[in-house]
Design a protein around this motif. Structure first.
Motif, mmCIF file in Angstrom:
data_model
loop_
_atom_site.group_PDB
_atom_site.id
_atom_site.type_symbol
_atom_site.label_atom_id
_atom_site.label_comp_id
_atom_site.label_asym_id
_atom_site.label_seq_id
_atom_site.Cartn_x
_atom_site.Cartn_y
_atom_site.Cartn_z
ATOM 1 N N UNK A 19 -86.436 85.804 100.185
ATOM 2 C CA UNK A 19 -86.599 87.737 100.676
ATOM 3 C C UNK A 19 -85.607 88.612 100.196
ATOM 4 N N UNK A 20 -84.765 88.185 100.496
ATOM 5 C CA UNK A 20 -83.468 89.471 99.849
ATOM 6 C C UNK A 20 -82.328 88.112 98.434
ATOM 7 N N UNK A 21 -82.779 88.279 97.419
ATOM 8 C CA UNK A 21 -83.105 87.445 96.668
ATOM 9 C C UNK A 21 -81.096 88.535 95.462
ATOM 10 N N UNK A 22 -80.108 87.591 95.475
ATOM 11 C CA UNK A 22 -79.540 88.391 95.350
ATOM 12 C C UNK A 22 -78.922 89.413 94.785
ATOM 13 N N UNK A 23 -79.133 90.280 96.108
ATOM 14 C CA UNK A 23 -78.907 91.607 95.870
ATOM 15 C C UNK A 23 -77.082 92.038 96.297
ATOM 16 N N UNK A 24 -76.491 93.060 95.754
ATOM 17 C CA UNK A 24 -75.346 93.214 95.387
ATOM 18 C C UNK A 24 -74.458 94.561 96.170
ATOM 19 N N UNK A 25 -73.614 94.139 96.948
ATOM 20 C CA UNK A 25 -73.168 94.907 98.052
ATOM 21 C C UNK A 25 -71.791 95.141 97.525
ATOM 22 N N UNK A 26 -71.544 96.597 97.490
ATOM 23 C CA UNK A 26 -69.966 97.112 96.613
ATOM 24 C C UNK A 26 -68.974 97.468 97.197
ATOM 25 N N UNK A 27 -68.465 97.092 98.398
ATOM 26 C CA UNK A 27 -67.139 97.766 98.971
ATOM 27 C C UNK A 27 -66.280 98.260 98.444
ATOM 28 N N UNK A 28 -66.189 99.819 98.657
ATOM 29 C CA UNK A 28 -64.926 100.963 97.966
ATOM 30 C C UNK A 28 -64.005 101.268 98.429
ATOM 31 N N UNK A 29 -63.501 99.748 99.300
ATOM 32 C CA UNK A 29 -61.759 100.632 100.165
ATOM 33 C C UNK A 29 -62.035 101.334 101.457
ATOM 34 N N UNK A 30 -63.188 101.479 101.871
ATOM 35 C CA UNK A 30 -63.497 102.233 102.876
ATOM 36 C C UNK A 30 -64.938 101.018 103.513
ATOM 37 N N UNK A 31 -65.949 101.608 102.822
ATOM 38 C CA UNK A 31 -67.226 101.175 103.423
ATOM 39 C C UNK A 31 -67.817 99.575 102.485
ATOM 40 N N UNK A 32 -69.225 98.970 103.203
ATOM 41 C CA UNK A 32 -70.223 98.425 101.839
ATOM 42 C C UNK A 32 -71.419 99.668 101.963
ATOM 43 N N UNK A 33 -71.509 99.232 100.683
ATOM 44 C CA UNK A 33 -72.458 100.171 100.153
ATOM 45 C C UNK A 33 -73.533 98.972 99.106
ATOM 46 N N UNK A 34 -74.864 99.624 99.214
ATOM 47 C CA UNK A 34 -75.438 99.047 98.573
ATOM 48 C C UNK A 34 -77.048 99.515 99.393
#
Length: 236
Positions: A19-34
């Motif tokens: 259902x979710x397959x290898x989605x990239x989530x990045x932390x920029x030092x303050x929050x998670x983004x994806x």
């Protein structure tokens, strides 16, 4: 950046098409983004995650992971730190908590401190860890890492004391991340090069390394001509 997979609660993590397959989530030092979105019509999910993110992880149950042979660069050292997490039965309006665990072993090599200015390692001292297995297969579903014993390489570790730090010329601490493996007795383990001198430190006893553990190796001596010298031009 981490990679995230999700399946309907109770369903196994598949080789593909989750259902979710290898989605990239990045932390920029303050929050998670994806750009990940909750699959419509599925109230509860099981989440699997790993670090570092790799777009080539198409099959989460059979992923080849190779630690960097040159970890002297901090980015390569960090990219060799394979970690994973799992969180199950998460509702659509809930926070997904992921507690990551280390899947590799950490080797720390220390050289003894000395009070003599002329008899200490040069900051340009080169350390090489010899004959280490560096290749493994990772199964995210089972959280298992299987090392390939037939593939080995030399690894350049990362030095903790970086230029500009107060201890740069006084203490020498090196770290490398490797798959858990057996270090046989009498193996030429730590190779040291300093100028025209070199030395090898052997592994004294057989050591069975374990996933998620750190190991400290103290080197009794380093290559030296007993005194560090520099050329001084005549008249100065």
């Amino acid at each position: 950046s981490i990679g995230v997979f999700a399946v309907l609660t109770g369903q196994p993590l598949a080789n593909s098409g989750n259902l979710i397959h290898n989605i990239k989530i990045t932390y920029d030092g303050t929050k998670w983004e994806s750009n990940v979105k909750w699959p419509e019509g599925y109230p509860n999910l099981d989440f699997y995650a790993y670090y570092p993110y790799d777009p080539q992880m198409t099959n989460p149950n059979n992923y080849k992971f190779v630690v960097k042979s040159d970890q002297s660069d901090n980015n390569n050292h960090a990219a060799s730190d394979l970690m994973s997490a799992k969180s199950v039965n998460i509702g659509a309006v809930s926070v997904v908590t992921l507690n990551f665990t280390h899947l590799l072993s950490l080797m720390q090599v220390e050289l003894p401190a000395t009070s003599s200015k002329g008899n200490k390692p040069d900051p340009r001292l080169e350390i090489i860890l010899n004959k280490l297995q560096n290749t493994s297969v990772f199964n995210l579903s089972e959280n298992e890492l299987t090392t390939n014993p037939t593939v080995s390489t030399s690894i350049r570790p990362y030095r903790l004391e970086q230029p500009g730090s107060a201890s740069f010329n006084d203490t020498y601490t090196y770290r490398a991340l490797v798959p858990a493996q057996t270090l046989p007795a009498n193996q030429d383990l730590v190779m040291m090069n300093q100028g025209f001198a070199s030395k090898v430190s052997k592994q004294k006893n057989t050591l069975q390394m374990t996933t998620g553990k750190s190991y400290r190796f103290s080197v009794d001596d380093f290559p030296s001509d007993n005194i560090s010298t520099v050329f001084i031009k005549a008249g100065t």
